[in-house]
Write a protein that holds these residues in place. Structure first.
Motif, mmCIF file in Angstrom:
data_model
loop_
_atom_site.group_PDB
_atom_site.id
_atom_site.type_symbol
_atom_site.label_atom_id
_atom_site.label_comp_id
_atom_site.label_asym_id
_atom_site.label_seq_id
_atom_site.Cartn_x
_atom_site.Cartn_y
_atom_site.Cartn_z
ATOM 1 N N SER A 145 24.309 36.142 5.341
ATOM 2 C CA SER A 145 24.906 35.602 4.121
ATOM 3 C C SER A 145 24.638 34.104 3.999
ATOM 4 C CB SER A 145 26.413 35.854 4.118
ATOM 5 O OG SER A 145 27.009 35.199 3.019
ATOM 6 N N THR A 146 24.231 33.687 2.812
ATOM 7 C CA THR A 146 24.013 32.267 2.531
ATOM 8 C C THR A 146 25.196 31.677 1.768
ATOM 9 O OG1 THR A 146 22.882 32.771 0.446
ATOM 10 C CG2 THR A 146 21.507 32.585 2.430
ATOM 11 N N GLU A 147 26.174 32.490 1.492
ATOM 12 C CA GLU A 147 27.311 32.089 0.666
ATOM 13 C C GLU A 147 28.026 30.867 1.231
ATOM 14 O OE1 GLU A 147 31.397 34.073 -1.011
ATOM 15 O OE2 GLU A 147 29.689 35.370 -0.574
ATOM 16 N N GLY A 148 28.244 29.882 0.366
ATOM 17 C CA GLY A 148 28.967 28.681 0.745
ATOM 18 C C GLY A 148 28.147 27.662 1.511
ATOM 19 N N ARG A 149 26.874 27.913 1.694
ATOM 20 C CA ARG A 149 26.022 26.985 2.445
ATOM 21 C C ARG A 149 24.984 26.347 1.524
ATOM 22 N NH1 ARG A 149 26.540 31.130 6.521
ATOM 23 N NH2 ARG A 149 27.551 30.253 8.364
ATOM 24 N N HIS A 150 24.731 25.080 1.781
ATOM 25 C CA HIS A 150 23.664 24.359 1.086
ATOM 26 C C HIS A 150 22.342 24.752 1.745
ATOM 27 C CE1 HIS A 150 21.438 21.118 -0.769
ATOM 28 N NE2 HIS A 150 20.979 20.799 0.427
ATOM 29 N N ILE A 151 21.354 25.125 0.948
ATOM 30 C CA ILE A 151 20.076 25.590 1.493
ATOM 31 C C ILE A 151 18.987 24.554 1.247
ATOM 32 C CG2 ILE A 151 18.283 27.350 1.363
ATOM 33 C CD1 ILE A 151 20.458 29.339 0.544
ATOM 34 N N GLU A 152 18.370 24.121 2.343
ATOM 35 C CA GLU A 152 17.163 23.303 2.272
ATOM 36 C C GLU A 152 16.004 24.224 2.586
ATOM 37 O OE1 GLU A 152 16.911 19.319 4.050
ATOM 38 O OE2 GLU A 152 19.050 19.538 4.502
ATOM 39 N N LYS A 153 14.884 23.998 1.914
ATOM 40 C CA LYS A 153 13.727 24.863 2.132
ATOM 41 C C LYS A 153 12.588 24.101 2.767
ATOM 42 C CE LYS A 153 14.765 28.123 -1.499
ATOM 43 N NZ LYS A 153 14.310 28.791 -2.704
ATOM 44 N N VAL A 154 11.865 24.812 3.627
ATOM 45 C CA VAL A 154 10.616 24.335 4.206
ATOM 46 C C VAL A 154 9.533 25.205 3.585
ATOM 47 C CG1 VAL A 154 9.244 24.210 6.307
ATOM 48 C CG2 VAL A 154 11.655 23.601 6.375
ATOM 49 N N TYR A 155 8.663 24.596 2.785
ATOM 50 C CA TYR A 155 7.608 25.347 2.123
ATOM 51 C C TYR A 155 6.382 25.418 3.035
ATOM 52 C CZ TYR A 155 10.424 25.113 -2.065
ATOM 53 O OH TYR A 155 11.449 25.252 -2.959
ATOM 54 N N LEU A 156 5.952 26.647 3.336
ATOM 55 C CA LEU A 156 4.797 26.874 4.196
ATOM 56 C C LEU A 156 3.795 27.780 3.491
ATOM 57 C CD1 LEU A 156 6.559 27.670 7.611
ATOM 58 C CD2 LEU A 156 5.602 25.483 6.862
ATOM 59 N N SER A 157 2.515 27.521 3.734
ATOM 60 C CA SER A 157 1.486 28.443 3.246
ATOM 61 C C SER A 157 1.483 29.653 4.168
ATOM 62 C CB SER A 157 0.115 27.769 3.261
ATOM 63 O OG SER A 157 -0.333 27.592 4.587
ATOM 64 N N SER A 158 0.917 30.758 3.729
ATOM 65 C CA SER A 158 0.876 31.945 4.583
ATOM 66 C C SER A 158 0.095 31.671 5.870
ATOM 67 C CB SER A 158 0.310 33.155 3.827
ATOM 68 O OG SER A 158 -1.030 32.921 3.447
ATOM 69 N N ASP A 159 -0.880 30.770 5.816
ATOM 70 C CA ASP A 159 -1.641 30.410 7.020
ATOM 71 C C ASP A 159 -0.762 29.711 8.068
ATOM 72 O OD1 ASP A 159 -3.970 31.428 5.899
ATOM 73 O OD2 ASP A 159 -4.684 29.470 5.218
ATOM 74 N N ASP A 160 0.223 28.946 7.608
ATOM 75 C CA ASP A 160 1.096 28.212 8.530
ATOM 76 C C ASP A 160 2.134 29.101 9.211
ATOM 77 O OD1 ASP A 160 -0.168 25.787 8.078
ATOM 78 O OD2 ASP A 160 1.168 25.236 6.435
ATOM 79 N N LEU A 161 2.329 30.305 8.724
ATOM 80 C CA LEU A 161 3.338 31.197 9.305
ATOM 81 C C LEU A 161 3.002 31.615 10.729
ATOM 82 C CD1 LEU A 161 4.047 33.496 6.229
ATOM 83 C CD2 LEU A 161 5.438 31.581 7.046
#
Length: 148
Positions: free
Chosen positions: A14-30
């Motif tokens: 659950s993400t409810e009640g949490r501030h979400i920061e995102k890390v954007y990655l290309s599929s190659d970086d996975l």
């Protein structure tokens, strides 16, 4: 901050009640176990995974009572193949396999990263396809093989 393990995935936590920061990655970086990334809020994060595991879209890298850092995969330039018959599917799968091209499958379509030579092949074989910017959940993984 150094991340050494994935906590979970937003599909199961659950993400409810949490501030979400995102890390954007290309599929190659996975597939990279060690990398330095920056969140969409400018926070630098080091990733040094102890387990040999590919990241996937929605993986949670950090979580406390109020915040989360989550992996978000950027869109790829893809060929979306829609073979009409099993024969057509077999032919294109064989051709792509000979080129050692990784593919992914979603419902009734086959996804491969854009390549003009593959596009020409699809035209020659008459395989229905489209070129799309699309987000994939996991990395395109090459399978090690040699013709030795």
């Amino acid at each position: 901050m150094i991340i050494e393990k994935v906590i979970g995935n937003v599909e199961k936590v659950s993400t409810e009640g949490r501030h979400i920061e995102k890390v954007y990655l290309s599929s190659d970086d996975l597939v990279k176990r060690i990398q330095r990334v920056t969140t969409d809020h400018g926070k630098e994060v080091g990733i040094r995974l102890k387990e040999p595991k590919d990241l996937i879209d929605g993986d949670i890298l950090y979580m406390d009572d109020r915040n989360m850092i989550v992996v978000s995969v950027t869109s790829d330039d893809l060929l979306v193949l829609r073979p009409v018959t099993i024969k057509q599917m077999g032919e294109i799968a064989h051709q792509l396999g000979n080129r050692h091209l990784p593919a992914q499958f979603e419902e009734n379509v086959m996804l491969v990263q854009y390549d003009y030579l593959v596009e020409e092949l699809l035209e020659q074989l008459g395989v229905p396809y489209s070129r799309e910017e699309r987000k994939v959940k996991k990395a395109f993984r090459h399978i090690g093989h040699s013709h030795g």
